[in-house]
Design a protein around this motif. Sequence first.
Motif, short mmCIF file in Angstrom:
data_model
loop_
_atom_site.label_atom_id
_atom_site.label_comp_id
_atom_site.label_asym_id
_atom_site.label_seq_id
_atom_site.Cartn_x
_atom_site.Cartn_y
_atom_site.Cartn_z
N CYS A 1 21.43 2.48 18.11
CA CYS A 1 22.05 2.64 16.79
C CYS A 1 22.41 4.10 16.52
O CYS A 1 23.51 4.42 16.06
N PHE A 2 21.49 5.01 16.81
CA PHE A 2 21.77 6.42 16.57
C PHE A 2 22.83 6.96 17.53
O PHE A 2 23.66 7.79 17.15
N ASN B 1 17.73 9.62 9.03
CA ASN B 1 16.50 9.30 9.75
C ASN B 1 15.26 9.57 8.90
O ASN B 1 14.22 8.94 9.08
N ALA C 1 26.02 5.92 16.02
CA ALA C 1 26.33 6.66 14.80
C ALA C 1 26.84 8.06 15.10
O ALA C 1 27.74 8.57 14.42
N LEU C 2 26.29 8.70 16.12
CA LEU C 2 26.65 10.08 16.42
C LEU C 2 28.05 10.23 17.00
O LEU C 2 28.53 11.36 17.18
N PHE D 1 18.89 14.51 18.40
CA PHE D 1 20.23 14.22 17.87
C PHE D 1 21.28 15.06 18.59
O PHE D 1 22.39 14.57 18.87
N CYS E 1 22.43 3.89 11.26
CA CYS E 1 21.26 4.75 11.08
C CYS E 1 20.18 4.07 10.25
O CYS E 1 18.98 4.16 10.56
N SER F 1 22.94 12.39 10.38
CA SER F 1 22.15 11.31 10.99
C SER F 1 20.65 11.62 10.90
O SER F 1 19.84 10.72 10.68
N THR G 1 25.18 15.44 13.57
CA THR G 1 23.76 15.33 13.89
C THR G 1 22.90 15.58 12.65
O THR G 1 21.86 14.95 12.47
N ARG H 1 24.12 13.37 21.05
CA ARG H 1 25.55 13.63 20.82
C ARG H 1 26.23 14.06 22.12
O ARG H 1 27.33 13.59 22.44
N ALA I 1 28.58 3.86 10.83
CA ALA I 1 27.61 4.79 11.41
C ALA I 1 26.40 4.96 10.50
O ALA I 1 25.25 4.98 10.97
N VAL I 2 26.65 5.07 9.20
CA VAL I 2 25.54 5.18 8.24
C VAL I 2 24.68 3.93 8.26
O VAL I 2 23.44 4.00 8.29
#
Length: 310
Positions: free
Chosen positions: A96-97, A113, A100-101, A35, A173, A109, A106, A39, A169-170
């Motif tokens: 996707c992650f 996860n 989201a980041l 993560f 995830c 997220s 981090t 980022r 973003a959520v």
Amino acid sequence: MTQVDKALAGAAAGAAPRQWLAEFVLLGAIWGSSFLFMRIATVEFGVIATAAVRVMVATLCLLPLVFLRGVGAQFARHWKTACVLGLLNSAIPFACFSFALLSITTGLSAILNATVPLFGALVAWAWLGERPTGSRMLGLAIGFAGVALLAWDQASFKPGANGIAPAWAVLACLVATLCYAVAASATKRYLAGVPAMVTAAGSQLGAALGLALPALWFWPARLPGTSAWLAVIALGVACTGVAYVLYFRLIEHAGPSRALAVTFLVPVFAVCYGALFLAEAITARMVLCGAIVLGGTALSTGWVKLGRRR
């Protein structure tokens, strides 16, 4: 019966033998760092290019090992199935992650996860017939309640400073975690007994092929800097290449539900990395909701069992 035979027998029965505890911890530490690296890389590479370069680097690392380890013939038999698996297990979740980041921390997220085993238990129940017990059902309810409490604070669809609403973003995830869960059961169903190296290399090859054209389309106009390249190389070599060999070994010997439980450890490492290297705040709400999610996950996977009254 030798100690090795006892360990394998314990794994077949669904227990996590002591020999695998070190791999659980190592995998949690590696995936926790992913993560942080995502980022750093996404800021300059963008969402799709970060995911694509990550899996391409992993593919370049893993494919030679397939032939050095003498499993080339098995790779030739199973590569197509593994490639399709890679879309669910790598291409979609990584994108996707990375997305989201851009708008959430981090640590948050990584806690989201940790819902992978919750979805994994549901998918294994619906697809593989692994019906959860009463305590596992309670764990599912507790885990998803924790997610709801955690996500409620990020429920705004109003775009932030970077133009992305935290709620999207959520949701990204959660889409990623559902993909991981489906891929874990698919691995158990269609690639049982296949060497972990074959599954790992094939899945990364499939993800690389799936993301190649989108990455060319969304490639950044400005060449990313050294730190971004180092981050994406670390993602490909350690967080993907090495990590997925460990992960598929755990699926093969401990089953998908228990292998997915490695995500218990990921938020711990990710939150620590984020606080140390990105100066991210660790809020009381995050700790409380994270504890609820992990507690529910532990119950839903059977790692913690409620005592029976006598």
